[in-house]
Design a protein around this motif. Structure first.
Motif, PDB file in Angstrom:
ATOM      1  N   GLY A   6      11.427  -1.379 -10.569  1.00 25.93           N
ATOM      2  CA  GLY A   6      10.010  -1.709 -10.613  1.00 25.93           C
ATOM      3  C   GLY A   6       9.208  -1.332  -9.394  1.00 25.93           C
ATOM      4  N   CYS A   7       9.835  -0.701  -8.387  1.00 26.12           N
ATOM      5  CA  CYS A   7       9.109  -0.313  -7.176  1.00 26.12           C
ATOM      6  C   CYS A   7       8.180   0.858  -7.468  1.00 26.12           C
ATOM      7  CB  CYS A   7      10.089   0.058  -6.066  1.00 26.12           C
ATOM      8  SG  CYS A   7      11.113  -1.334  -5.525  1.00 26.12           S
ATOM      9  N   ASP A   8       7.005   0.824  -6.883  1.00 25.07           N
ATOM     10  CA  ASP A   8       6.000   1.864  -7.090  1.00 25.07           C
ATOM     11  C   ASP A   8       5.989   2.901  -5.979  1.00 25.07           C
ATOM     12  OD1 ASP A   8       4.823   0.618  -9.469  1.00 25.07           O
ATOM     13  OD2 ASP A   8       4.198  -0.942  -8.070  1.00 25.07           O
ATOM     14  N   GLY A   9       6.682   2.647  -4.887  1.00 26.84           N
ATOM     15  CA  GLY A   9       6.800   3.579  -3.776  1.00 26.84           C
ATOM     16  C   GLY A   9       8.078   3.287  -3.025  1.00 26.84           C
ATOM     17  N   PRO A  60       5.241   7.847  -4.723  1.00 30.02           N
ATOM     18  CA  PRO A  60       4.981   8.068  -3.300  1.00 30.02           C
ATOM     19  C   PRO A  60       6.205   7.720  -2.448  1.00 30.02           C
ATOM     20  CG  PRO A  60       3.095   7.002  -4.316  1.00 30.02           C
ATOM     21  CD  PRO A  60       4.201   6.990  -5.340  1.00 30.02           C
ATOM     22  N   ILE A  61       6.466   8.540  -1.425  1.00 30.01           N
ATOM     23  CA  ILE A  61       7.613   8.370  -0.546  1.00 30.01           C
ATOM     24  C   ILE A  61       7.127   8.268   0.893  1.00 30.01           C
ATOM     25  CG2 ILE A  61       9.794   9.363   0.275  1.00 30.01           C
ATOM     26  CD1 ILE A  61       9.869   8.590  -2.669  1.00 30.01           C
ATOM     27  N   SER A  72      -0.702  -0.976   0.816  1.00 28.87           N
ATOM     28  CA  SER A  72      -2.073  -1.336   0.443  1.00 28.87           C
ATOM     29  C   SER A  72      -2.650  -0.383  -0.591  1.00 28.87           C
ATOM     30  CB  SER A  72      -2.975  -1.373   1.681  1.00 28.87           C
ATOM     31  OG  SER A  72      -3.191  -0.070   2.201  1.00 28.87           O
ATOM     32  N   GLY A  73      -2.086   0.810  -0.684  1.00 24.74           N
ATOM     33  CA  GLY A  73      -2.502   1.735  -1.733  1.00 24.74           C
ATOM     34  C   GLY A  73      -1.721   1.538  -3.019  1.00 24.74           C
ATOM     35  N   LEU A  74      -0.445   1.158  -2.900  1.00 25.78           N
ATOM     36  CA  LEU A  74       0.377   0.927  -4.089  1.00 25.78           C
ATOM     37  C   LEU A  74      -0.096  -0.297  -4.864  1.00 25.78           C
ATOM     38  CD1 LEU A  74       3.929   1.518  -2.554  1.00 25.78           C
ATOM     39  CD2 LEU A  74       2.574   3.140  -3.902  1.00 25.78           C
ATOM     40  N   LEU A  75      -0.519  -1.314  -4.134  1.00 30.94           N
ATOM     41  CA  LEU A  75      -0.978  -2.549  -4.775  1.00 30.94           C
ATOM     42  C   LEU A  75      -2.222  -3.043  -4.048  1.00 30.94           C
ATOM     43  CD1 LEU A  75      -0.049  -4.392  -7.104  1.00 30.94           C
ATOM     44  CD2 LEU A  75       1.122  -5.802  -5.416  1.00 30.94           C
ATOM     45  N   PRO A  76      -3.388  -2.427  -4.331  1.00 33.75           N
ATOM     46  CA  PRO A  76      -4.602  -2.770  -3.593  1.00 33.75           C
ATOM     47  C   PRO A  76      -4.974  -4.244  -3.741  1.00 33.75           C
ATOM     48  CG  PRO A  76      -4.893  -0.749  -4.857  1.00 33.75           C
ATOM     49  CD  PRO A  76      -3.601  -1.355  -5.313  1.00 33.75           C
ATOM     50  N   ARG A  77      -5.523  -4.768  -2.684  1.00 36.47           N
ATOM     51  CA  ARG A  77      -6.011  -6.140  -2.715  1.00 36.47           C
ATOM     52  C   ARG A  77      -7.184  -6.238  -3.683  1.00 36.47           C
ATOM     53  NH1 ARG A  77      -8.876  -9.224   2.418  1.00 36.47           N
ATOM     54  NH2 ARG A  77      -9.609 -11.067   1.256  1.00 36.47           N
ATOM     55  N   ARG A  78      -7.191  -7.279  -4.480  1.00 36.87           N
ATOM     56  CA  ARG A  78      -8.312  -7.521  -5.381  1.00 36.87           C
ATOM     57  C   ARG A  78      -9.294  -8.468  -4.708  1.00 36.87           C
ATOM     58  NH1 ARG A  78      -9.168  -6.595 -10.556  1.00 36.87           N
ATOM     59  NH2 ARG A  78      -6.980  -6.042 -10.935  1.00 36.87           N
TER      60      ARG A  78
END
Length: 248
Positions: free
Chosen positions: A76-79, A101-102, A229-235
């Motif tokens: 489930g990791c996005d980066g 993204p790496i 912060s780009g993989l899971l931006p703050r709402r």
């Protein structure tokens, strides 16, 4: 409202590939989960050690890192990040193979940091092993070959115990080793305006290096804060709480 699934773990967007080690990791170290202000997932690459990655040829380990990265992505990791700056030559192949993204190395921040500095200042790099940080590593991160590089020294407590994977570390001595190396780096190159820490185990000493040298200090910590912060931006809320008071 229906919520979609599709992966096993939610909320931990960053996966970190770890070398196989036993040395203690204090807060600030990439391998201490308490370092991060967000959840992370870890995966150990069993055949990768500090010695064979930093002092040896890591190339044969690329397949193992890709396989471990796939497991984190499937979880489930996005980066994906790694815990050793010397793995920067893996950046392109891992990106191609994993499709996410790496962040293979803190050294990838170098270009951005250099762009923030005044024209008469330059970036300096502090590494755990200046003897084995080659032009191939610099090229992989887009770093000019004339960039000043300093090291903590092969015989220092910090380098010997981390690369030797010791089961105990005197962290005050490790702190002193890092501060001394940073001071020597800026003494040799007074025009350094910022220091980039190659080694992910140097982060606990970043504030001490900043105080001792007066220079801005960047590391895997600063890099992964940006990365996540780009993989899971703050709402952000659309509410305003600081409403002006009505006139009496």
């Amino acid at each position: 409202m229906t919520t979609l699934g599709g992966k096993t773990v939610f909320g931990a967007s960053v996966g970190i590939l770890m070398l196989n080690t036993r040395f203690p990791r204090i807060p600030g170290d990439i391998g201490n989960a308490g370092t991060w202000p967000f959840p992370v997932q870890y995966k150990v690459v069993r055949d990768a050690t500090p010695d064979n990655v930093v002092r040896g040829d890591a190339t044969p380990l690329l397949g193992a890192f890709i396989e471990a990265g796939r497991e984190l992505v499937e979880m489930g990791c996005d980066g994906i990040a790694t815990n050793c700056g010397f793995l920067v030559p893996f950046q392109t192949e891992m990106s191609r193979a994993l499709g996410v993204p790496i962040a293979s190395s803190s050294l990838l921040q170098a270009t951005l940091i250099r762009q923030t500095l005044p024209a008469d200042q330059q970036l300096g790099i502090l590494t755990i092993s200046s003897e084995t940080l080659t032009t191939a590593h610099l090229d992989a991160a887009g770093i000019p070959h004339d960039t000043p590089v300093g090291g903590t020294g092969a015989t220092s407590h910090f380098t010997a115990h981390v690369l030797g994977d010791a089961d105990s570390i005197d962290f005050e001595q490790a702190r002193a080793d890092n501060v001394a190396a940073a001071k020597q780096l800026v003494s040799d190159h007074p025009d350094i305006g910022a220091i980039l820490l190659e080694c992910t185990n140097m982060v606990p000493y970043a504030a001490d290096i900043r105080r001792a040298t007066g220079r801005a200090v960047y590391s895997i910590y600063t890099y992964l804060l940006w990365f996540q912060s780009g993989l899971l931006p703050r709402r952000f809320s659309s509410d305003l709480d600081d409403i002006p008071r009505a006139n009496p």
